[in-house]
Enzyme design. Structure first.
Site, PDB file in Angstrom:
ATOM      1  N   GLY A  59       0.792  -1.225   0.000  1.00 23.93           N
ATOM      2  CA  GLY A  59       0.000   0.000   0.000  1.00 23.93           C
ATOM      3  C   GLY A  59       0.822   1.272   0.000  1.00 23.93           C
ATOM      4  O   GLY A  59       0.270   2.369   0.027  1.00 23.93           O
ATOM      5  N   HIS A  60       2.137   1.170  -0.016  1.00 24.52           N
ATOM      6  CA  HIS A  60       3.000   2.359   0.099  1.00 24.52           C
ATOM      7  C   HIS A  60       4.093   2.299  -0.946  1.00 24.52           C
ATOM      8  O   HIS A  60       5.227   1.986  -0.606  1.00 24.52           O
ATOM      9  CB  HIS A  60       3.604   2.412   1.495  1.00 24.52           C
ATOM     10  CG  HIS A  60       4.102   3.756   1.886  1.00 24.52           C
ATOM     11  ND1 HIS A  60       5.388   4.185   1.644  1.00 24.52           N
ATOM     12  CD2 HIS A  60       3.483   4.778   2.513  1.00 24.52           C
ATOM     13  CE1 HIS A  60       5.550   5.406   2.127  1.00 24.52           C
ATOM     14  NE2 HIS A  60       4.408   5.782   2.653  1.00 24.52           N
ATOM     15  N   PHE A  61       3.925   2.587  -2.095  1.00 23.12           N
ATOM     16  CA  PHE A  61       2.731   2.944  -2.840  1.00 23.12           C
ATOM     17  C   PHE A  61       2.583   1.956  -3.992  1.00 23.12           C
ATOM     18  O   PHE A  61       3.599   1.607  -4.611  1.00 23.12           O
ATOM     19  CB  PHE A  61       2.852   4.362  -3.380  1.00 23.12           C
ATOM     20  CG  PHE A  61       2.984   5.409  -2.316  1.00 23.12           C
ATOM     21  CD1 PHE A  61       1.854   5.884  -1.664  1.00 23.12           C
ATOM     22  CD2 PHE A  61       4.225   5.892  -1.948  1.00 23.12           C
ATOM     23  CE1 PHE A  61       1.971   6.862  -0.689  1.00 23.12           C
ATOM     24  CE2 PHE A  61       4.346   6.861  -0.970  1.00 23.12           C
ATOM     25  CZ  PHE A  61       3.216   7.350  -0.328  1.00 23.12           C
ATOM     26  N   VAL A  66       7.870   2.628  -1.863  1.00 27.86           N
ATOM     27  CA  VAL A  66       8.783   3.444  -1.069  1.00 27.86           C
ATOM     28  C   VAL A  66       8.641   3.009   0.386  1.00 27.86           C
ATOM     29  O   VAL A  66       7.518   2.908   0.900  1.00 27.86           O
ATOM     30  CB  VAL A  66       8.443   4.953  -1.194  1.00 27.86           C
ATOM     31  CG1 VAL A  66       9.336   5.787  -0.291  1.00 27.86           C
ATOM     32  CG2 VAL A  66       8.541   5.416  -2.639  1.00 27.86           C
TER      33      VAL A  66
END
Length: 160
Positions: A59-61, A66
């Site tokens: 989820g990041h990203f 990252v």
């Protein structure tokens, strides 16, 4: 030929099993793979190999992974905790975050990077201490911060 196969182990280096004996963090929150060197009560240098398989990258990203800055700071704090908790008088204690000052993120950390984590313990007054920390990728500074920690006795009802 045998001398080529010999792995030199620093006297104050710790592998993941030794780190697990010092810190209570476990997957997915154990963020230091190895301590390369350490002077108990003074400083530690750690390593975190950042893998594409880390759960936070989902989820990041999506499409541009990252490592979250807060997890870089946590990896630095865990490195500093090893420095603090390897002192004989602190063995068996727990190092808790007390605060973060002047955190700066200078470079994105992405899958395949190897973080070199430096934490120097600057001062300690009773159970409260302060460390200066920096994370590097390929010799370039990725993050810096001043970390405050509190040493406490762990709740004996918690399992390790």
């Amino acid at each position: 030929m045998a001398e080529l196969l010999t792995v030199r182990q620093e006297p104050n280096a710790y592998d993941s099993e030794a780190i697990a004996a010092i810190l209570p963090h476990r997957y997915p929150f154990a963020l230091v793979d190895r301590i390369l060197d350490c002077e108990p009560g003074k400083w530690a240098i750690g390593r975190k190999c950042v893998s594409r398989n880390e759960g936070f990258f989902c989820g990041h990203f999506p499409g541009q992974p990252v490592m979250p800055g807060v997890l870089i700071l946590e990896a630095l704090a865990q490195t500093g905790a090893v420095a603090a908790l390897t002192l004989p008088e602190n063995r068996g204690k727990l190092a808790l975050f007390g605060g973060i000052k002047n955190a700066r993120f200078r470079k994105q950390v992405t899958p395949g990077d190897v973080l070199t984590l430096h934490c120097e313990l600057l001062e300690q007054h009773g159970p409260v201490g302060v460390g200066k920390a920096a994370a590097y990728v390929d010799g370039k500074c990725a993050a810096t911060a001043e970390l405050t920690f509190v040493l406490t006795q762990p709740d004996r009802n918690l399992s390790r």
